[in-house]
Each structure stands twice: as C-alpha cells, then as structure tokens.
Design an enzyme around this catalytic site. Structure first.
Site, mmCIF file in Angstrom:
data_model
loop_
_atom_site.group_PDB
_atom_site.id
_atom_site.type_symbol
_atom_site.label_atom_id
_atom_site.label_comp_id
_atom_site.label_asym_id
_atom_site.label_seq_id
_atom_site.Cartn_x
_atom_site.Cartn_y
_atom_site.Cartn_z
ATOM 1 N N ASP A 113 0.996 -1.323 -0.113
ATOM 2 C CA ASP A 113 -0.219 0.105 -0.149
ATOM 3 C C ASP A 113 0.779 1.274 -0.032
ATOM 4 O OD1 ASP A 113 -1.999 -1.899 0.322
ATOM 5 O OD2 ASP A 113 -2.709 -0.939 1.919
ATOM 6 N N HIS A 169 5.055 -7.060 -0.072
ATOM 7 C CA HIS A 169 4.924 -8.404 -0.556
ATOM 8 C C HIS A 169 5.353 -8.702 -2.017
ATOM 9 C CE1 HIS A 169 1.479 -9.515 2.157
ATOM 10 N NE2 HIS A 169 1.610 -8.265 2.193
ATOM 11 N N SER A 256 8.070 4.837 5.379
ATOM 12 C CA SER A 256 9.077 4.064 4.699
ATOM 13 C C SER A 256 8.794 4.053 2.962
ATOM 14 C CB SER A 256 9.065 2.381 5.117
ATOM 15 O OG SER A 256 8.588 2.486 6.582
#
EC number: 4.1.1.65
Length: 295
Positions: A113, A169, A256
């Site tokens: 995301d 991911h 991040s």
C-alpha cells in the site's frame, strides 16, 4: 501540502500527514535542521522511539491514531484492542480478502500500500528523488555490476506513509536472493524531507535483494528505512520458491519506501500512473492491485 491521485475516483486528494507540524518545523527551521543532523537522523533516536513503540506504554496511542486518520479497522485480522503495543498495530496483518491479488501471470501488482511514482528509460546516474533532486543507482545499492543491469529500465517508487499497511509482498512468483543491508541515517521519506536532503535515498538505512521473477525478469527490490523505523524485517525464505503476493517482510514504526527496478523492456506500467508521475503526482495504490504488465 501533499496532493496525490486517487485512480479509482479519478480525483486528487490532500494527504493528511502524521506529524505534519513536526515535519515542517524540523525540515524548514534552522533549529529543526540542527537537531535533525545532531540527533533525529541518528540510529539511537529511532531505536529509542522504536523501543517505546514496543512497550505497553504506547498502546494508548492506537485508538487516537485510528480515529485521527480514519483507518478502516474492518480490514484488520485482529481486533485493535488485542494489540499489546503500538508496533503490534503498526505492522498489523490484514484479513485474507482485504487485498485481492491479481493472479494473472502477466499482470504486475503493487507490492504494498502507498503512493506510487514511475519512471521509464532511467539514467542510472540521475534517478529522480523529487523534482530537481537526483541520485545514482550505483550509490544507492553500492554494487556496480547489479546496477548496470537496469540501464534504460523502469523505476517504481512506492512511498508508505505511517497510516498505511506496512507489510510488503512479492509482485510475482519466483525466487529471491538473500537481502543485503546498507547502514545509514534515518531521515523522513516524506516529500517535505525529500526536498531538503540531497541524495536522501542514498543516505538512509536500506536493504536490497534480487528477485528472480518468473514473468518480469530480475527485479531489484530495495526497502528504505526512515525516521523512527527501528527495523526492516524480512520474513521470506531466500532461494525458495515464492508465490505471487506472498509476504516479503514488514517495516516497524515510521514512514518508509520501497524502490523497484526492472530491466529494459521487461514491464509496461499503466498509462494513468505514468501520466500522473510525469505531472509530479503520486498515485495511491494498494497491495495486489494491478499497476502494469509484462512485455
């Protein structure tokens, strides 16, 4: 003010920034910049705050954070009251159906995301950090042989703000090498900071690995830490078969960034993302969402 593009609604939104006043003061005032260089960017500051976020004392921050940023708790795997500390909430897992993954083999999915920017035909010596500020891939990963593979390729920058889901991911099936660590500072990765610190991506703590993708060639996968990110945690097993959408790791507290590099002619990024990037806007995406396809 940070404006980003919502591709589903086809509108622009203003990002509500966690710690907005703090960020503006730190990166815009002489005293703030002095403290930034002497303390805030140092490992000890982020490590101390990370320690606090791992204690029960930080649990009281969770509800206020959820309320302030209107975070959808229905997607959480666990009830918010079950978290023992703020970091438990921060790197929370989601329900299996919360992030549908496009399983079509030639579809490129977002690894997390965040807010995405894309660049094609990249110049390895002049990668764009933000308007007017560039950095070198050679300096970024400190490996000339690997860097050369991505000449004229594609670069994706996915910025995760503190309100986002902070697990990342794999964008395809394949195998991933062992992650390599590069020590560095802990500047914020917010655009406010990117405008003020030259070569910020090359200054911050980061980790990189080569992901040997089944459908997109060798992808250079880089995680960049930031202020108050005490750790970049890798949860995958190196050199073992990986499924598309499988978890690679997670960040502890703080904003991040994930930076991906694709070899030349390996991928085609969706037109709306490229258009917004050319206009200087990030595009909001979710993990598993289609953002391109292979060539």
């Amino acid at each position: 003010m940070i404006k980003y593009y919502d591709r589903k609604a086809k509108t622009y939104n203003i990002e509500k920034v966690a710690g907005d006043s703090y960020l503006n003061w730190t990166y815009s005032s002489p005293i703030g910049m002095f403290l930034l260089e002497k303390l805030i960017k140092k490992k000890i500051f982020s490590k101390f705050y990370g320690y606090y976020c791992n204690t029960k004392l930080s649990k009281g921050k969770i509800k206020k954070f959820i309320d302030d940023f209107n975070i959808d708790t229905s997607q959480f795997k666990d009830n918010p009251e079950a978290y023992n500390c703020f970091n438990d909430f921060f790197y929370r897992k989601l329900k299996e159906n919360a992030r549908p993954i496009d399983k079509v083999s030639n579809s490129l999915i977002s690894p997390g995301d965040g807010r995405l920017t894309a660049f094609t035909n990249i110049d390895l010596k002049n990668l764009i950090q933000i308007k007017g500020i560039t950095y070198s891939l050679y300096d970024f990963i400190k490996n000339d042989d690997v860097s050369k593979k991505y000449a004229d390729g594609t670069c994706l920058i996915l910025r995760l703000c503190p309100t986002d889901y902070h697990r990342f991911h794999f964008l395809d099936s394949g195998f991933c090498d062992v992650s390599k660590k590069i020590n560095g500072a802990y500047y914020s990765v917010n655009p406010i900071a990117l405008k003020k610190v030259n070569n910020l991506f090359c200054e911050n703590k980061r980790e990189w690995s080569l992901f040997h993708s089944d459908n997109f060639g060798d992808v250079l996968y880089v995680e960049v830490g930031a202020t108050c990110v005490g750790s970049i945690i890798q949860t995958y097993s190196p050199n073992k078969k990986i499924s598309k959408g499988e978890e690679k790791g997670y960040f502890k507290f703080g904003g991040s960034t994930i930076v991906l590099f694709f070899e030349s002619n390996a991928v085609s990024i969706d037109k709306d993302i490229l258009e917004q990037s050319s206009l200087g806007f990030e595009t909001k995406v979710n993990m598993g969402e289609t953002i391109g396809n292979n060539l």
